[in-house]
Motif scaffolding. Structure first.
Motif, PDB file in Angstrom:
ATOM      1  N   LEU A  71     -17.205 -41.060  38.805  1.00  0.00           N
ATOM      2  CA  LEU A  71     -16.030 -40.920  37.879  1.00  0.00           C
ATOM      3  C   LEU A  71     -15.664 -42.267  37.505  1.00  0.00           C
ATOM      4  N   SER A  72     -15.708 -43.280  38.437  1.00  0.00           N
ATOM      5  CA  SER A  72     -15.353 -44.674  38.159  1.00  0.00           C
ATOM      6  C   SER A  72     -16.008 -45.364  37.222  1.00  0.00           C
ATOM      7  N   ALA A  73     -17.508 -44.982  37.553  1.00  0.00           N
ATOM      8  CA  ALA A  73     -18.407 -45.659  36.264  1.00  0.00           C
ATOM      9  C   ALA A  73     -18.187 -44.917  35.089  1.00  0.00           C
ATOM     10  N   ALA A  74     -18.096 -43.892  35.037  1.00  0.00           N
ATOM     11  CA  ALA A  74     -17.856 -43.056  33.472  1.00  0.00           C
ATOM     12  C   ALA A  74     -16.613 -43.532  32.868  1.00  0.00           C
ATOM     13  N   GLY A  75     -15.763 -43.819  33.672  1.00  0.00           N
ATOM     14  CA  GLY A  75     -14.180 -44.373  33.459  1.00  0.00           C
ATOM     15  C   GLY A  75     -14.171 -45.858  33.082  1.00  0.00           C
ATOM     16  N   ALA A  76     -15.175 -46.481  33.212  1.00  0.00           N
ATOM     17  CA  ALA A  76     -15.236 -47.960  32.961  1.00  0.00           C
ATOM     18  C   ALA A  76     -14.212 -48.754  33.998  1.00  0.00           C
ATOM     19  N   LEU A  77     -14.314 -48.062  35.179  1.00  0.00           N
ATOM     20  CA  LEU A  77     -13.476 -49.105  36.202  1.00  0.00           C
ATOM     21  C   LEU A  77     -14.789 -49.569  37.027  1.00  0.00           C
ATOM     22  N   LEU A  78     -15.965 -49.169  37.154  1.00  0.00           N
ATOM     23  CA  LEU A  78     -16.784 -49.858  38.076  1.00  0.00           C
ATOM     24  C   LEU A  78     -18.187 -50.137  36.888  1.00  0.00           C
ATOM     25  N   THR A  79     -18.846 -51.074  37.166  1.00  0.00           N
ATOM     26  CA  THR A  79     -19.951 -51.375  36.493  1.00  0.00           C
ATOM     27  C   THR A  79     -21.212 -50.964  37.244  1.00  0.00           C
ATOM     28  N   PRO A  80     -21.895 -50.034  36.588  1.00  0.00           N
ATOM     29  CA  PRO A  80     -23.180 -49.447  37.356  1.00  0.00           C
ATOM     30  C   PRO A  80     -24.260 -50.532  37.564  1.00  0.00           C
ATOM     31  N   THR A  81     -25.221 -50.223  38.660  1.00  0.00           N
ATOM     32  CA  THR A  81     -26.195 -51.416  38.540  1.00  0.00           C
ATOM     33  C   THR A  81     -27.133 -51.285  37.555  1.00  0.00           C
ATOM     34  N   SER A  82     -27.503 -50.136  36.925  1.00  0.00           N
ATOM     35  CA  SER A  82     -28.271 -49.985  35.758  1.00  0.00           C
ATOM     36  C   SER A  82     -28.015 -48.642  34.982  1.00  0.00           C
ATOM     37  N   GLY A  83     -28.373 -48.800  33.770  1.00  0.00           N
ATOM     38  CA  GLY A  83     -28.106 -47.586  33.047  1.00  0.00           C
ATOM     39  C   GLY A  83     -27.008 -47.888  31.935  1.00  0.00           C
ATOM     40  N   GLU A  84     -26.744 -46.855  30.836  1.00  0.00           N
ATOM     41  CA  GLU A  84     -25.927 -47.145  29.870  1.00  0.00           C
ATOM     42  C   GLU A  84     -24.846 -46.179  29.817  1.00  0.00           C
ATOM     43  N   ILE A  85     -23.700 -46.338  29.415  1.00  0.00           N
ATOM     44  CA  ILE A  85     -22.473 -45.542  29.146  1.00  0.00           C
ATOM     45  C   ILE A  85     -21.828 -45.791  28.040  1.00  0.00           C
ATOM     46  N   PHE A  86     -21.444 -44.759  27.194  1.00  0.00           N
ATOM     47  CA  PHE A  86     -20.898 -44.617  26.111  1.00  0.00           C
ATOM     48  C   PHE A  86     -19.642 -43.712  25.998  1.00  0.00           C
ATOM     49  N   ILE A  87     -18.586 -44.448  25.652  1.00  0.00           N
ATOM     50  CA  ILE A  87     -17.284 -43.610  25.757  1.00  0.00           C
ATOM     51  C   ILE A  87     -16.817 -43.615  24.020  1.00  0.00           C
ATOM     52  N   ASP A  88     -16.695 -42.140  23.697  1.00  0.00           N
ATOM     53  CA  ASP A  88     -16.530 -42.037  22.268  1.00  0.00           C
ATOM     54  C   ASP A  88     -17.276 -42.954  21.361  1.00  0.00           C
ATOM     55  N   GLY A  89     -18.411 -43.098  21.563  1.00  0.00           N
ATOM     56  CA  GLY A  89     -19.456 -43.891  20.829  1.00  0.00           C
ATOM     57  C   GLY A  89     -19.546 -45.331  20.865  1.00  0.00           C
ATOM     58  N   GLU A  90     -18.797 -45.765  21.909  1.00  0.00           N
ATOM     59  CA  GLU A  90     -18.660 -47.151  22.301  1.00  0.00           C
ATOM     60  C   GLU A  90     -19.425 -47.459  23.499  1.00  0.00           C
ATOM     61  N   SER A  91     -20.358 -48.371  23.366  1.00  0.00           N
ATOM     62  CA  SER A  91     -21.143 -48.845  24.580  1.00  0.00           C
ATOM     63  C   SER A  91     -20.239 -49.877  25.501  1.00  0.00           C
ATOM     64  N   LEU A  92     -20.721 -49.282  26.823  1.00  0.00           N
ATOM     65  CA  LEU A  92     -19.759 -50.361  27.685  1.00  0.00           C
ATOM     66  C   LEU A  92     -20.390 -51.447  28.004  1.00  0.00           C
ATOM     67  N   THR A  93     -21.578 -51.449  27.840  1.00  0.00           N
ATOM     68  CA  THR A  93     -22.515 -52.366  28.105  1.00  0.00           C
ATOM     69  C   THR A  93     -22.116 -53.867  27.394  1.00  0.00           C
TER      70      THR A  93
ATOM     71  N   LYS B 145     -19.518 -55.694  27.747  1.00  0.00           N
ATOM     72  CA  LYS B 145     -18.006 -55.817  27.244  1.00  0.00           C
ATOM     73  C   LYS B 145     -17.608 -56.544  28.264  1.00  0.00           C
ATOM     74  N   ASP B 146     -16.526 -57.500  27.990  1.00  0.00           N
ATOM     75  CA  ASP B 146     -16.058 -58.248  29.092  1.00  0.00           C
ATOM     76  C   ASP B 146     -14.857 -57.641  29.648  1.00  0.00           C
ATOM     77  N   LYS B 147     -14.277 -58.237  30.549  1.00  0.00           N
ATOM     78  CA  LYS B 147     -13.166 -57.612  31.371  1.00  0.00           C
ATOM     79  C   LYS B 147     -12.048 -57.153  30.368  1.00  0.00           C
ATOM     80  N   GLY B 148     -11.684 -58.079  29.742  1.00  0.00           N
ATOM     81  CA  GLY B 148     -10.465 -57.961  28.612  1.00  0.00           C
ATOM     82  C   GLY B 148     -10.732 -56.586  27.772  1.00  0.00           C
ATOM     83  N   GLU B 149     -12.075 -56.599  27.065  1.00  0.00           N
ATOM     84  CA  GLU B 149     -12.640 -55.603  26.266  1.00  0.00           C
ATOM     85  C   GLU B 149     -12.241 -54.050  26.904  1.00  0.00           C
ATOM     86  N   LEU B 150     -13.010 -54.190  28.393  1.00  0.00           N
ATOM     87  CA  LEU B 150     -12.979 -52.895  28.996  1.00  0.00           C
ATOM     88  C   LEU B 150     -11.557 -52.313  29.281  1.00  0.00           C
TER      89      LEU B 150
END
Ligand SMILES: Nc1ncnc2c1ncn2[C@@H]1O[C@H](COP(=O)(O)OP(=O)(O)OP(=O)(O)O)[C@@H](O)[C@H]1O
Ligand SMILES: [Mg+2]
Length: 225
Positions: free
Chosen positions: A51-73, A75-80
């Motif tokens: 849940l923390s990875a999906a919710g952009a609270l924790l960076t996964p070791t690998s893989g990619e996550i998109f929220i509402d079409g936006e990739s989290l990969t 992104k810096d801390k401020g953007e997240l």
């Protein structure tokens, strides 16, 4: 139909050297607009990590996550932080309230961060606090509240920024059945009527009736059933 959450081959390991622990293993998931998904799994299976990875609270070791079409990969801390404020509601396993703010202030603070109009924020917070039956406690500090009341404030707060997707980590654990049911119904209604999406980790099978899909976290993967 646009997907609110896409997770592609997401892995998360903790530790290093001899003590590497693989919690998520190439996990895939897609949650669409209007969908309310429940995630079950034994203690320690990685539900909060997922849940923390999906919710952009924790960076996964690998893989990619998109929220509402936006990739989290990339992104810096401020953007997240900005993305979380604009698109994500997160209900933590423990309430995590700010100790120096009263109940209503907790909600208005989030609204301010998310740049909601002040008058609208005040109305919305009153509506949510009444619905969750904590309006009478609006001028109390967290330390003056019971565990269940704190949980309901945390739930109310996660609604304030009108998130596109809501993540809830055992939101009903410290509530009685009647109040737990109200919380889950509120999530389901918002998801359906506003075209949002929600992912809820739960141990309570009685709450599944409002969910569209039930997934189990097993060996680092989500399986249907
Ligand atoms: N920051 C961390 N560093 C090292 N190991 C961690 C960390 N966070 C979690 N873990 C380990 O990863 C595994 C999964 O933890 P997680 O909190 O995701 O489980 P969970 O399914 O949410 O459990 P629960 O139902 O008890 O809340 C556990 O074995 C835990 O000890
Ligand atoms: Mg957990």
């Amino acid at each position: 139909m646009s997907a609110k959450l896409v997770m592609k081959q997401v892995s998360k390991t903790y530790g290093d050297g001899d003590s590497v622990m693989s919690v998520l293993r190439n996990l895939d998931l897609e949650v669409n607009e209007g969908e309310f998904v429940a995630v079950l799994g034994p203690s320690g299976s990685g539900k909060s990590t997922f849940l923390s990875a999906a919710g952009a609270l924790l960076t996964p070791t690998s893989g990619e996550i998109f929220i509402d079409g936006e990739s989290l990969t990339n992104k810096d801390k401020g953007e997240l932080t900005e993305l979380r404020l604009q698109k994500i509601g997160f209900m933590f396993q423990s309430a995590q309230l700010l100790p120096y703010l009263k109940v209503e202030e907790q909600l208005l603070y989030v609204a301010k961060l998310a740049k909601l109009n002040a008058k609208e924020a005040k109305q919305r917070s009153a509506e949510i606090l009444k619905r969750l039956d904590i309006w009478e406690r609006r001028n109390h500090y967290p330390e003056q509240l019971s565990g269940g009341e704190k949980q309901r404030v945390a739930i109310a707060r996660a609604w304030m920024n009108k998130p596109a997707i809501l993540f809830a980590d055992e939101p009903t654990a410290s509530l009685d059945f009647k109040r737990g049911k109200e919380v889950v119904r509120m999530i389901a209604e918002e998801v359906k009527s506003q075209g949002k999406a929600a992912v809820m980790v739960t141990h309570d099978e009685r709450m599944l009736e409002w969910c569209d899909r039930v997934l189990h976290l097993e060996n680092g993967l989500l399986v249907e059933g």
